[in-house]
Design an enzyme around this catalytic site. Structure first.
Site, PDB file in Angstrom:
ATOM      1  N   GLU A   1       0.848  -1.203   0.000  1.00  0.00           N
ATOM      2  CA  GLU A   1       0.000   0.000   0.000  1.00  0.00           C
ATOM      3  C   GLU A   1       0.882   1.250   0.000  1.00  0.00           C
ATOM      4  O   GLU A   1       1.843   1.326   0.764  1.00  0.00           O
ATOM      5  CB  GLU A   1      -0.891   0.004   1.243  1.00  0.00           C
ATOM      6  CG  GLU A   1      -1.806   1.220   1.307  1.00  0.00           C
ATOM      7  CD  GLU A   1      -2.890   1.069   2.345  1.00  0.00           C
ATOM      8  OE1 GLU A   1      -3.604   0.046   2.326  1.00  0.00           O
ATOM      9  OE2 GLU A   1      -3.010   1.972   3.191  1.00  0.00           O
TER      10      GLU A   1
ATOM     11  N   THR B   1      -3.950   4.849  -1.486  1.00  0.00           N
ATOM     12  CA  THR B   1      -4.975   5.405  -0.598  1.00  0.00           C
ATOM     13  C   THR B   1      -5.574   6.682  -1.199  1.00  0.00           C
ATOM     14  O   THR B   1      -5.045   7.261  -2.165  1.00  0.00           O
ATOM     15  CB  THR B   1      -4.413   5.710   0.809  1.00  0.00           C
ATOM     16  OG1 THR B   1      -3.474   6.770   0.693  1.00  0.00           O
ATOM     17  CG2 THR B   1      -3.773   4.486   1.429  1.00  0.00           C
TER      18      THR B   1
ATOM     19  N   ALA C   1      -9.138  11.316   3.029  1.00  0.00           N
ATOM     20  CA  ALA C   1     -10.427  11.227   3.722  1.00  0.00           C
ATOM     21  C   ALA C   1     -11.280  12.460   3.447  1.00  0.00           C
ATOM     22  O   ALA C   1     -12.496  12.432   3.605  1.00  0.00           O
ATOM     23  CB  ALA C   1     -10.196  11.083   5.217  1.00  0.00           C
TER      24      ALA C   1
ATOM     25  N   HIS D   1      -8.116   3.140  -3.761  1.00  0.00           N
ATOM     26  CA  HIS D   1      -9.049   3.367  -2.661  1.00  0.00           C
ATOM     27  C   HIS D   1      -9.954   4.540  -3.050  1.00  0.00           C
ATOM     28  O   HIS D   1      -9.524   5.445  -3.778  1.00  0.00           O
ATOM     29  CB  HIS D   1      -8.310   3.757  -1.377  1.00  0.00           C
ATOM     30  CG  HIS D   1      -7.402   2.689  -0.842  1.00  0.00           C
ATOM     31  ND1 HIS D   1      -7.023   2.635   0.477  1.00  0.00           N
ATOM     32  CD2 HIS D   1      -6.793   1.631  -1.441  1.00  0.00           C
ATOM     33  CE1 HIS D   1      -6.216   1.600   0.679  1.00  0.00           C
ATOM     34  NE2 HIS D   1      -6.059   0.984  -0.481  1.00  0.00           N
TER      35      HIS D   1
ATOM     36  N   ASP E   1     -12.756   8.914   7.348  1.00  0.00           N
ATOM     37  CA  ASP E   1     -13.048   9.595   8.619  1.00  0.00           C
ATOM     38  C   ASP E   1     -12.977  11.087   8.387  1.00  0.00           C
ATOM     39  O   ASP E   1     -12.022  11.571   7.772  1.00  0.00           O
ATOM     40  CB  ASP E   1     -12.012   9.206   9.684  1.00  0.00           C
ATOM     41  CG  ASP E   1     -12.205   7.782  10.157  1.00  0.00           C
ATOM     42  OD1 ASP E   1     -13.369   7.369  10.305  1.00  0.00           O
ATOM     43  OD2 ASP E   1     -11.193   7.092  10.356  1.00  0.00           O
TER      44      ASP E   1
ATOM     45  N   HIS F   1     -14.441  -2.205  14.550  1.00  0.00           N
ATOM     46  CA  HIS F   1     -14.288  -0.784  14.230  1.00  0.00           C
ATOM     47  C   HIS F   1     -14.614   0.043  15.476  1.00  0.00           C
ATOM     48  O   HIS F   1     -15.512  -0.308  16.244  1.00  0.00           O
ATOM     49  CB  HIS F   1     -15.211  -0.407  13.061  1.00  0.00           C
ATOM     50  CG  HIS F   1     -15.024   1.001  12.588  1.00  0.00           C
ATOM     51  ND1 HIS F   1     -15.780   2.045  13.048  1.00  0.00           N
ATOM     52  CD2 HIS F   1     -14.124   1.538  11.714  1.00  0.00           C
ATOM     53  CE1 HIS F   1     -15.374   3.167  12.458  1.00  0.00           C
ATOM     54  NE2 HIS F   1     -14.374   2.880  11.651  1.00  0.00           N
TER      55      HIS F   1
ATOM     56  N   LYS G   1     -21.345  -5.373   3.568  1.00  0.00           N
ATOM     57  CA  LYS G   1     -20.395  -4.933   2.529  1.00  0.00           C
ATOM     58  C   LYS G   1     -20.298  -6.006   1.440  1.00  0.00           C
ATOM     59  O   LYS G   1     -20.265  -5.691   0.255  1.00  0.00           O
ATOM     60  CB  LYS G   1     -19.010  -4.667   3.143  1.00  0.00           C
ATOM     61  CG  LYS G   1     -18.982  -3.475   4.107  1.00  0.00           C
ATOM     62  CD  LYS G   1     -17.569  -3.220   4.619  1.00  0.00           C
ATOM     63  CE  LYS G   1     -17.557  -2.205   5.743  1.00  0.00           C
ATOM     64  NZ  LYS G   1     -16.222  -1.760   6.134  1.00  0.00           N
TER      65      LYS G   1
HETATM   66  P1  FAD Z   1     -17.839   1.794   7.109  1.00  0.00           P
HETATM   67  O1  FAD Z   1     -17.874   0.485   6.425  1.00  0.00           O
HETATM   68  O2  FAD Z   1     -18.895   2.764   6.767  1.00  0.00           O
HETATM   69  O3  FAD Z   1     -17.816   1.482   8.663  1.00  0.00           O
HETATM   70  C1  FAD Z   1     -17.793   2.531   9.638  1.00  0.00           C
HETATM   71  C2  FAD Z   1     -18.665   2.104  10.820  1.00  0.00           C
HETATM   72  O4  FAD Z   1     -20.025   1.994  10.371  1.00  0.00           O
HETATM   73  C3  FAD Z   1     -18.308   0.727  11.399  1.00  0.00           C
HETATM   74  O5  FAD Z   1     -18.512   0.789  12.781  1.00  0.00           O
HETATM   75  C4  FAD Z   1     -19.291  -0.223  10.730  1.00  0.00           C
HETATM   76  O6  FAD Z   1     -19.591  -1.354  11.558  1.00  0.00           O
HETATM   77  C5  FAD Z   1     -20.503   0.656  10.529  1.00  0.00           C
HETATM   78  N1  FAD Z   1     -21.240   0.316   9.303  1.00  0.00           N
HETATM   79  C6  FAD Z   1     -20.719  -0.111   8.117  1.00  0.00           C
HETATM   80  N2  FAD Z   1     -21.700  -0.273   7.207  1.00  0.00           N
HETATM   81  C7  FAD Z   1     -22.850   0.051   7.814  1.00  0.00           C
HETATM   82  C8  FAD Z   1     -24.191   0.100   7.388  1.00  0.00           C
HETATM   83  N3  FAD Z   1     -24.533  -0.232   6.159  1.00  0.00           N
HETATM   84  N4  FAD Z   1     -25.137   0.514   8.271  1.00  0.00           N
HETATM   85  C9  FAD Z   1     -24.787   0.863   9.543  1.00  0.00           C
HETATM   86  N5  FAD Z   1     -23.516   0.829  10.001  1.00  0.00           N
HETATM   87  C10 FAD Z   1     -22.572   0.452   9.148  1.00  0.00           C
HETATM   88  N6  FAD Z   1      -9.267   6.059   5.045  1.00  0.00           N
HETATM   89  C11 FAD Z   1      -9.088   6.998   4.106  1.00  0.00           C
HETATM   90  O7  FAD Z   1      -9.464   8.138   4.304  1.00  0.00           O
HETATM   91  N7  FAD Z   1      -8.491   6.724   2.910  1.00  0.00           N
HETATM   92  C12 FAD Z   1      -8.062   5.469   2.603  1.00  0.00           C
HETATM   93  O8  FAD Z   1      -7.532   5.243   1.509  1.00  0.00           O
HETATM   94  C13 FAD Z   1      -8.231   4.431   3.565  1.00  0.00           C
HETATM   95  N8  FAD Z   1      -7.843   3.166   3.313  1.00  0.00           N
HETATM   96  C14 FAD Z   1      -8.086   2.181   4.233  1.00  0.00           C
HETATM   97  C15 FAD Z   1      -7.729   0.859   3.933  1.00  0.00           C
HETATM   98  C16 FAD Z   1      -7.952  -0.160   4.848  1.00  0.00           C
HETATM   99  C17 FAD Z   1      -7.561  -1.583   4.490  1.00  0.00           C
HETATM  100  C18 FAD Z   1      -8.539   0.141   6.101  1.00  0.00           C
HETATM  101  C19 FAD Z   1      -8.761  -0.951   7.121  1.00  0.00           C
HETATM  102  C20 FAD Z   1      -8.903   1.442   6.420  1.00  0.00           C
HETATM  103  C21 FAD Z   1      -8.698   2.479   5.477  1.00  0.00           C
HETATM  104  N9  FAD Z   1      -9.057   3.792   5.742  1.00  0.00           N
HETATM  105  C22 FAD Z   1      -8.870   4.777   4.799  1.00  0.00           C
HETATM  106  C23 FAD Z   1      -9.652   4.165   7.041  1.00  0.00           C
HETATM  107  C24 FAD Z   1     -11.199   4.088   7.012  1.00  0.00           C
HETATM  108  O9  FAD Z   1     -11.720   5.099   6.175  1.00  0.00           O
HETATM  109  C25 FAD Z   1     -11.703   4.252   8.440  1.00  0.00           C
HETATM  110  O10 FAD Z   1     -11.360   3.099   9.179  1.00  0.00           O
HETATM  111  C26 FAD Z   1     -13.172   4.594   8.607  1.00  0.00           C
HETATM  112  O11 FAD Z   1     -13.405   4.869  10.002  1.00  0.00           O
HETATM  113  C27 FAD Z   1     -14.133   3.476   8.263  1.00  0.00           C
HETATM  114  O12 FAD Z   1     -14.147   3.203   6.930  1.00  0.00           O
HETATM  115  P2  FAD Z   1     -15.042   1.984   6.395  1.00  0.00           P
HETATM  116  O13 FAD Z   1     -14.953   2.001   4.935  1.00  0.00           O
HETATM  117  O14 FAD Z   1     -14.712   0.731   7.106  1.00  0.00           O
HETATM  118  O15 FAD Z   1     -16.470   2.524   6.874  1.00  0.00           O
END
Ligand code: FAD
Length: 289
Positions: free
Chosen positions: A16, A48, A51, A76, A108, A147, A163
């Site tokens: 990455e 990446t 955000a 991403h 975030d 999370h 997802k």
């Molecule tokens: P979500 O899937 O939306 O999850 C966030 C929260 O909402 C979780 O608690 C989940 O349980 C809950 N949730 C999920 N779906 C639903 C739903 N349908 N209804 C209700 N609740 C739900 N950040 C960046 O800014 N740029 C990047 O490129 C980046 N790359 C990443 C790559 C990896 C492998 C990882 C692990 C993280 C990355 N992140 C990145 C950080 C990520 O954006 C944060 O961890 C963020 O807080 C959550 O993103 P998510 O896509 O998991 O969100």
């Protein structure tokens, strides 16, 4: 090449990188890093995305560079800061560049972000659904320790399942330093019917200053033995590098022995650590990947 098809055939090695904030020397450095990473024959390199939706053009160009260099990019994309029009623009651009794989994320909210966040895409699931017509192979993030916003790991796992239902065909995990969390995640995910490969994300921890950042940003537990070593050797960068690399090597050997479908290395744009790990594990990568 679609990453889900690759995973159906073989164990993957991936890296990455993140787009630098500014054009110029930093971008040149990153392109050199990517050239070095190519020599390690990765199955894909992920890029990446800010955000706050910033750097979207630069992130896409870097994915394009990876494609041009004969490797597979995983772009991403964060829905949180974006409008549908912005997602359309980036998705079209990625398609023009030949990018086939996207990691759909929420992101975030950055502290300095002034517009409403998650106005159009509340979760990664909304972005994955929206991207369906573009025909990307989609992956999503998952969290071995749950999370931070989820009350329980099991609530988070239900959302991980959503997802998959919304199009994710593989997952990459948040950083973890105790493999037991990964094994528990995989076991519980399978128990509730999630079938997609779950690729463990490993970040060598070579700089003691990063411990607090990792714990606050990613919520990853650093095991006591590892923390003790870091405390003793914190002032010695050379030993710290050996510890960080050795620990990552140990994690990877254990993960592969127990059947992980791939290894995703968070390189922090430093090719050197990735090169050292790949050299140390050359037999493992040759025989098991
Ligand atoms: P979500 O899937 O939306 O999850 C966030 C929260 O909402 C979780 O608690 C989940 O349980 C809950 N949730 C999920 N779906 C639903 C739903 N349908 N209804 C209700 N609740 C739900 N950040 C960046 O800014 N740029 C990047 O490129 C980046 N790359 C990443 C790559 C990896 C492998 C990882 C692990 C993280 C990355 N992140 C990145 C950080 C990520 O954006 C944060 O961890 C963020 O807080 C959550 O993103 P998510 O896509 O998991 O969100």
């Amino acid at each position: 090449m679609k990453i889900n098809e690759l995973l159906a055939k073989k164990r993957t090695l991936s890296f990455e990188v993140f787009p630098p904030k500014r054009d110029g020397a930093e971008v040149e450095d990153l392109l050199r890093t990517i050239d070095t990473l190519r020599e390690l024959s990765p199955d894909f390199i992920s890029v990446t995305y800010g955000a706050g939706g910033t750097n979207s053009g630069r992130a896409a160009e870097i994915s394009g560079y990876i494609k041009q260099a004969g490797m597979e990019p995983l772009a991403h994309l964060t829905g949180g800061p974006s409008t549908p029009a912005e997602i359309d623009r980036v998705a079209r651009h990625l398609r023009e560049l030949g990018v086939e794989n996207v990691l759909a994320l929420r992101g975030d909210r950055p502290v300095d972000f002034t517009r409403p966040y998650c106005e159009h895409f509340a979760h990664a699931t909304d972005l994955a659904t929206y991207l369906a017509p573009y025909g990307f192979t989609l992956g999503c993030a998952c969290y071995p320790e749950g999370h931070s916003e989820s009350e329980t790991l099991y609530r988070d796992l239900e959302n991980m399942k959503k997802k998959e239902e919304c199009g994710a065909t593989f997952f990459i995990t948040q950083i973890f330093y105790d493999n037991a969390y990964y094994y528990r995640l995989v076991q519980e995910a399978r128990r509730i019917g999630i079938t997609s490969p779950i690729i463990p994300g490993i970040m060598p921890l070579c700089n003691p200053k990063n411990i607090r950042r990792i714990q606050s940003m990613c919520g990853s537990t650093v095991p006591l033995d590892f923390r003790n070593m870091i405390e003793v050797y914190a002032e010695n960068p050379a030993i710290m590098e050996e510890i960080g690399i050795s620990y990552a090597v140990y994690q990877i050997m254990d993960l592969v022995a127990k059947g992980a479908p791939g290894i995703h290395l968070y390189t922090m744009n430093q090719a050197r650590t990735a090169v050292t790990i790949c050299e140390r594990l050359s037999h493992l990568f040759h025989d098991f990947f």
